[in-house]
Design an enzyme around this catalytic site. Structure first.
Site, short mmCIF file in Angstrom:
data_model
loop_
_atom_site.label_atom_id
_atom_site.label_comp_id
_atom_site.label_asym_id
_atom_site.label_seq_id
_atom_site.Cartn_x
_atom_site.Cartn_y
_atom_site.Cartn_z
N ASP A 91 1.02 -1.05 0.21
CA ASP A 91 0.11 0.02 -0.04
C ASP A 91 1.62 0.96 -0.06
OD1 ASP A 91 -1.83 2.27 0.90
OD2 ASP A 91 -3.29 0.85 2.06
N THR A 124 -3.09 6.61 -4.51
CA THR A 124 -1.65 7.43 -3.31
C THR A 124 -0.46 7.42 -3.88
OG1 THR A 124 -0.94 5.90 -1.60
CG2 THR A 124 -2.70 7.85 -0.73
N THR A 125 -0.23 6.41 -4.70
CA THR A 125 1.04 5.28 -5.52
C THR A 125 0.80 6.05 -7.15
OG1 THR A 125 1.01 3.57 -4.52
CG2 THR A 125 2.17 4.19 -6.78
N ASP A 425 -9.42 0.08 2.48
CA ASP A 425 -9.04 0.74 1.00
C ASP A 425 -10.08 0.11 -0.19
OD1 ASP A 425 -6.97 2.27 1.62
OD2 ASP A 425 -5.39 0.92 0.37
#
Length: 563
Positions: A91, A124-125, A425
């Site tokens: 994550d 986020t990535t 998530d």
């Protein structure tokens, strides 16, 4: 323009890098007499200075992008803390929160990614990737003399166009179970391996659909995530009820009860000290005995009211009766309840009290004075499960549960933590899809479509801001490139195939990670959240522009000049 720049610098009007350059390349007092060669040299130095100031920022962004991008399937990061604790994760948000980041620009990008997770729960990535690539593309133009302000203007124009394209390509559809399963699967397969993701997908979707109420916001706190270090990760299940992490406190109480009434209460069934400092004085042992009996009778009266209610609703039938109390129950009270066949659990967690009434029905009681059959809930099965020294109480087969438990099983702590992060998530992804009422094709299809639209839109932009638009379009293509690279395919070759297919068919085409060939993302059931993409475009553009417009990083703190 060279003469103007020279005049400003010669007068010492500019601060920061400009002023420094003026001292390095002094001009004649009268700017009209400065030679063309001197002005060109000064201008070149200025842009080199700007580029040098930006380089630490762009390097910090690119370095963090590299950490998050290099994430092939079935490969996780191992984080080791100063105390030696180990954490395995795929994550991006967990990675950025747990990492020790020292570079100020990288720290800023990490905070933006964390904010992205707080608002939308995913992306986020992608956030880190796009910001890093925006800085990299901007650096190519800035090193050739383009001012960062022009690049930032181009980014802003490109963002507005990208948001228009997002509105055009979003797919508004009824959020039925099949669509939500596709959304959850797309999210979960990036966090855990394929087999586990497919098991978690249905559990996550069913849990959100169970707690969902018509015309009300979805409260994900009503989905309890319970960990159990037991069996393998594929044994993770959805319990349509509640799992409490403690059991009954009396040896004679039943371990399994079927067709049971459930009384949820917050009543003290034990002797308590007074809240203020006080003392009792008695002259003899008899007076003390009277006092103890009076105190005991006070508690016994409460217990007897619960026993009377049980007799009224159960009668001579085999129905069970469960008491779940937030406060304590002393041994004498437990003994009295056990003799009546009542299973009593004490010290239930406060957060479970609301979940209990939603799962089983009934009302949480704060007093035993008004006990009626209407305040009772119902559960089809209540049983105690012992694992080592720990006890768990399962409350299942509820009639119409509005609160559920995701029971996460795994052989070790690392697996449990990884699944827990993935489930959170997944829950957010399903919630976002329901609230948005629309989804966006995934697998890099949106980014390819937006980049294509920006290239077509570029001639409509006046001046050198076109270069900023081109940089933005090139930066978005990092998503399909990384998807291809992480799956073991050549990024450039895959990207060219996808762009060609998109241009020829006009459909939103993404990367098939199994074959490396183009595919229609919507037909394959690969969907991303609309609000995640929207937030992504906003935050990436703002932060990348702000970083580009910084030409100096200084250490802040107490100055010795303050006196």
């Amino acid at each position: 323009m060279g003469a103007k720049l020279g005049a400003i610098c010669a007068r010492g009007v500019c601060k920061g890098p400009w002023q420094e350059l003026s001292s390095q390349a002094p001009l004649k007092e009268n700017c009209q007499l400065a030679s063309i060669s001197e002005l060109k040299a000064l201008k070149t130095q200025m842009f080199h200075r700007i580029g040098a100031g930006l380089r630490p920022d762009t390097c910090g962004g690119a370095g963090e992008r590299g950490v998050c991008a290099d994430d092939p399937p079935h490969v996780a990061r191992r984080l080791v803390s100063g105390a030696g604790d180990i954490k395995l994760t795929k994550d991006g948000n967990v990675l950025l929160q747990e990492m020790q980041i020292q570079h100020p620009t990288a720290s800023l990008i990490a905070k933006v990614a964390t904010a992205q997770d707080d608002i939308t729960g995913d992306g986020t990535t992608s956030n880190v990737l796009i910001i890093g690539e925006l800085l990299k593309q901007a650096d190519l133009y800035i090193s050739e003399g383009l001012h960062p302000r022009i690049v930032a203007e181009g980014f802003e124009i490109a963002k507005e166009k990208a948001l228009e394209v997002l509105e055009q390509v979003k797919v508004t559809k009824e959020m039925d179970r099949e669509t939500l399963i596709d959304v959850a699967r797309t999210s979960l397969r990036t966090k855990v391996h394929k087999e586990l993701a497919d098991i978690l997908t249905e559990a996550v979707v069913d849990s959100v659909l169970t707690v969902r109420k018509p015309d009300e916001p979805i409260d994900l706190h009503m989905v309890e995530i319970m960990e159990m270090k037991h069996k393998s990760e594929t044994d993770t299940t959805l319990i349509r009820g509640l799992v409490l992490d403690h059991g009954a406190r009396h040896p004679d109480m039943k371990k399994r009860v079927e067709d049971a009434y459930v009384l949820t209460c917050n009543v003290s069934l034990e002797y308590e000290k007074t809240e203020v400092s006080s003392g009792f004085f008695y002259k003899s042992a008899e007076e003390r005995e009277k006092l103890v009996k009076a105190e005991r009778k006070f508690i016994e009266d409460r217990v007897n009211k619960i026993i009377d209610l049980k007799r009224r609703v159960c009668g001579d039938s085999d129905k069970g009766f469960i008491v779940i109390n937030q406060k304590g129950i002393d041994p004498f009270s437990l003994d009295a309840l056990a003799k009546e066949g009542i299973v009593a659990l004490r010290r239930a967690k406060r957060r479970n009290m609301e979940r209990l009434t939603l799962a089983c029905g009934g009302t949480a009681m704060n007093s035993v004075e008004d006990l009626t059959p209407d305040c009772l809930g119902h559960a089809g099965l209540v049983y105690e499960y012992t694992l080592g020294e720990e006890k768990y109480t399962f409350i299942e087969k509820c009639d119409n549960p509005r609160s559920v438990t995701l029971l996460i099983r795994g052989p070790n702590k690392h697996t449990l933590t990884q699944i827990k992060d993935a489930v959170r998530d997944g829950l957010r992804a399903v919630k976002n899809a329901i609230e948005d009422g629309c989804v966006v094709p995934g697998a890099g299809a949106l980014e390819v479509a937006v980049a294509n639209a920006l290239v077509k839109h570029k001639p409509n932009v006046k001046g050198r801001a076109q270069l900023g638009v081109q940089a933005f379009a090139d930066a978005l293509l990092i998503i399909p490139k990384v998807l291809a690279q992480n799956s073991g395919y050549d990024p450039q070759e895959t990207l060219v195939k996808v762009q060609t297919e998109h241009a020829e068919s006009g459909q939103l085409t993404g990367v098939d990670l199994n074959t490396g060939e183009p595919m229609v993302a919507a037909a394959a059931g690969i969907w991303d959240n609309y609000n995640v993409k929207k937030q992504l475009l906003h935050s990436c553009t703002v932060i990348a522009s702000n970083i580009l417009l910084v030409d100096e990083i200084m250490r802040a703190g107490m100055s010795s000049l303050k006196g």
